[in-house]
Design a protein around this motif. Structure first.
Motif, PDB file in Angstrom:
ATOM      1  N   UNK A 149      14.980  46.935  39.548  1.00 43.59           N
ATOM      2  CA  UNK A 149      15.922  46.333  38.590  1.00 43.59           C
ATOM      3  C   UNK A 149      15.276  45.247  37.723  1.00 43.59           C
ATOM      4  N   UNK A 150      13.943  45.204  37.745  1.00 41.12           N
ATOM      5  CA  UNK A 150      13.249  44.173  36.951  1.00 41.12           C
ATOM      6  C   UNK A 150      13.798  44.133  35.521  1.00 41.12           C
ATOM      7  N   UNK A 151      14.036  45.304  34.940  1.00 39.31           N
ATOM      8  CA  UNK A 151      14.368  45.357  33.512  1.00 39.31           C
ATOM      9  C   UNK A 151      15.846  45.202  33.175  1.00 39.31           C
ATOM     10  N   UNK A 152      16.676  44.769  34.134  1.00 35.63           N
ATOM     11  CA  UNK A 152      18.093  44.642  33.748  1.00 35.63           C
ATOM     12  C   UNK A 152      18.297  43.516  32.730  1.00 35.63           C
ATOM     13  N   UNK A 153      17.319  42.627  32.620  1.00 34.48           N
ATOM     14  CA  UNK A 153      17.422  41.562  31.613  1.00 34.48           C
ATOM     15  C   UNK A 153      16.401  41.751  30.486  1.00 34.48           C
ATOM     16  N   UNK A 154      15.791  42.910  30.417  1.00 41.11           N
ATOM     17  CA  UNK A 154      14.768  43.139  29.389  1.00 41.11           C
ATOM     18  C   UNK A 154      15.376  43.025  27.990  1.00 41.11           C
ATOM     19  N   UNK A 155      14.625  42.475  27.034  1.00 41.33           N
ATOM     20  CA  UNK A 155      15.146  42.457  25.656  1.00 41.33           C
ATOM     21  C   UNK A 155      15.225  43.871  25.054  1.00 41.33           C
ATOM     22  N   UNK A 156      14.549  44.818  25.691  1.00 47.54           N
ATOM     23  CA  UNK A 156      14.563  46.184  25.153  1.00 47.54           C
ATOM     24  C   UNK A 156      15.760  46.962  25.694  1.00 47.54           C
ATOM     25  N   UNK A 157      16.589  47.478  24.774  1.00 46.59           N
ATOM     26  CA  UNK A 157      17.747  48.272  25.197  1.00 46.59           C
ATOM     27  C   UNK A 157      17.289  49.502  25.981  1.00 46.59           C
ATOM     28  N   UNK A 158      16.224  50.143  25.535  1.00 47.99           N
ATOM     29  CA  UNK A 158      15.723  51.364  26.211  1.00 47.99           C
ATOM     30  C   UNK A 158      15.362  51.047  27.660  1.00 47.99           C
ATOM     31  N   UNK A 159      14.732  49.890  27.865  1.00 52.07           N
ATOM     32  CA  UNK A 159      14.322  49.521  29.231  1.00 52.07           C
ATOM     33  C   UNK A 159      15.555  49.288  30.106  1.00 52.07           C
ATOM     34  N   UNK A 160      16.574  48.637  29.522  1.00 52.26           N
ATOM     35  CA  UNK A 160      17.806  48.387  30.306  1.00 52.26           C
ATOM     36  C   UNK A 160      18.513  49.704  30.597  1.00 52.26           C
ATOM     37  N   UNK A 161      18.494  50.581  29.618  1.00 49.65           N
ATOM     38  CA  UNK A 161      19.156  51.885  29.774  1.00 49.65           C
ATOM     39  C   UNK A 161      18.441  52.729  30.831  1.00 49.65           C
ATOM     40  N   UNK A 162      17.125  52.602  30.895  1.00 51.57           N
ATOM     41  CA  UNK A 162      16.368  53.384  31.890  1.00 51.57           C
ATOM     42  C   UNK A 162      16.787  52.966  33.308  1.00 51.57           C
ATOM     43  N   UNK A 163      16.994  51.662  33.509  1.00 51.23           N
ATOM     44  CA  UNK A 163      17.475  51.199  34.827  1.00 51.23           C
ATOM     45  C   UNK A 163      18.879  51.772  35.070  1.00 51.23           C
ATOM     46  N   UNK A 164      19.719  51.682  34.036  1.00 57.45           N
ATOM     47  CA  UNK A 164      21.108  52.146  34.177  1.00 57.45           C
ATOM     48  C   UNK A 164      21.158  53.637  34.517  1.00 57.45           C
TER      49      UNK A 164
END
Ligand SMILES: O=C(O)CCC(=O)C(=O)O
Ligand SMILES: [Fe+2]
Length: 359
Positions: free
Chosen positions: A44-59
């Motif tokens: 879940x490192x990227x749940x706060x990423x500025x990149x929407x794609x990175x957050x979406x990949x976690x989701x």
């Protein structure tokens, strides 16, 4: 649920799902449903990423885990280890006190159901003498300036948490952990929204003053070596989702569709996240609120700390438009009323007191 198999199943697993007793046949040997055999791990490192794609990949990973299993390990969360170490140290000290001292802060000593519950006080499985665990429940308190809640503290209200007197260490450690888990869970609501194909902020209006509860638990070892007394009998959780921090002793098990218990052992630096009944309700079952239990057969003391996250008390939950089926009617549920009902289900010893719920 009726299942076609070659021979009639003879063994059942019994549980409470959504507060209602149920059972499931045990199907062994690769027959039966396609189902999970382990709990997935999601970074879940990227749940706060500025990149929407990175957050979406976690989701997307969360969506798969919640659809297939209802449980996942959240790896690389950002709650500092010293906050976790300190709450474990403080709760071990708290539970190690004499019974009488803990009973001074019993949940019935104050309104609001906050405080200590001794061994065997809650009971979901009528065949047992109760759950072999003791607990301490704390939750939101608008009058507590140490809680980082969205409302300013109100000094004219008495504290509803039932803190042990003369134990500042415990109060501070639990409150600090609580603040971190409120923040982390709020982030997870964004991930869950994305996972359901919704705007990231979809749940924000239902989480203005969310009900979050920390409930440190202590499961003593079985009195009989290899015994099968439930630490917490098979159940589903009733809020939105649960973020569980396990100590280093295992015992948590998750029920798959074939009635087989799958171990969810502690993995360092992870939380176990599971979907609870509200989210199952609003997703019309797309995200599963999966049955689980704890049996501590390790011979060691087990400690764990669930954090239960619910929407605002006055939020009305309806099935999300994207999860509805044509022609089906869906009931609206008010969060506060549902929580009050579920508190009563396992508290058969003092049903009168169980009505005094003020969350
Ligand atoms: O202690 C655990 O590992 C799980 C606790 C749990 O399921 C609960 O409190 O609802
Ligand atoms: Fe649970």
């Amino acid at each position: 649920m009726a299942i076609e198999t070659e021979t009639e199943p003879v063994e059942y697993v019994y549980y409470h799902q959504g507060g209602i007793p149920g059972r499931r046949p045990v199907i062994r040997g690769g027959k039966g449903h396609e189902t999970f055999n382990e709990i997935p791990l999601v970074d879940v490192t990227n749940i706060t990423s500025p990149s929407f794609e990175a957050r979406k990949a976690v989701a997307d990973k969360v969506a798969k885990a919640c659809t297939d299993v209802g449980f996942f390990y959240a790896q690389n969360h950002d709650v500092p280890q010293e906050i976790i170490d300190e709450i474990f140290a403080a709760i071990k000290e708290f539970f190690a006190q004499p019974h009488e001292s803990k009973m001074e802060v019993h949940i019935h000593k104050k309104i609001g159901f906050r405080g200590f519950e001794p061994l065997f006080e809650t009971k979901l499985d009528a065949k047992t003498r109760g759950d072999m665990k003791e607990s301490f429940l704390m939750g939101p308190d608008k009058s507590d300036p140490d809680q980082e809640l969205p409302f300013p503290p109100l000094t004219d209200q008495p504290s509803v948490n039932n803190w042990p007197p003369d134990n500042q260490r415990f109060r501070i450690a639990v409150t600090k952990y609580y603040n971190h888990l409120q923040r982390f869970s709020k982030l997870l609501t964004r991930t869950f929204a994305l996972a359901l194909g919704l705007e990231e902020t979809f749940f924000d209006s239902m989480c203005t003053f969310p009900a979050g509860y920390v409930r440190p638990l202590h499961y003593p070892p079985q009195e009989v070596s290899g015994g099968e007394e439930p630490g917490i009998a098979a159940h589903t959780d009733f809020a939105c989702f649960t973020v569980l921090c396990q100590g280093d002793v295992g015992g948590l098990e998750v029920l798959n569709k074939n009635g087989i218990w799958i171990a969810a052992p502690p993995i360092p630096r992870t939380f176990v996240v599971n979907i609870a009944d509200f989210v199952q309700h609003i997703t019309n079952g797309r995200f599963q609120s999966t049955v689980h239990r704890v049996i501590n057969k390790t011979g060691e003391e087990r400690y764990s700390i669930p954090f239960f996250y619910a929407f605002d008390d006055d939020a009305e939950l309806e099935v999300l438009p994207s999860c509805r089926e044509e022609g089906k009617e869906y009931e609206k549920v008010r969060v506060g009323e549902y929580i009050a009902h579920r508190f009563k289900v396992s508290r058969t010893k003092h049903p009168d007191k169980a009505q005094v719920v003020n969350v």
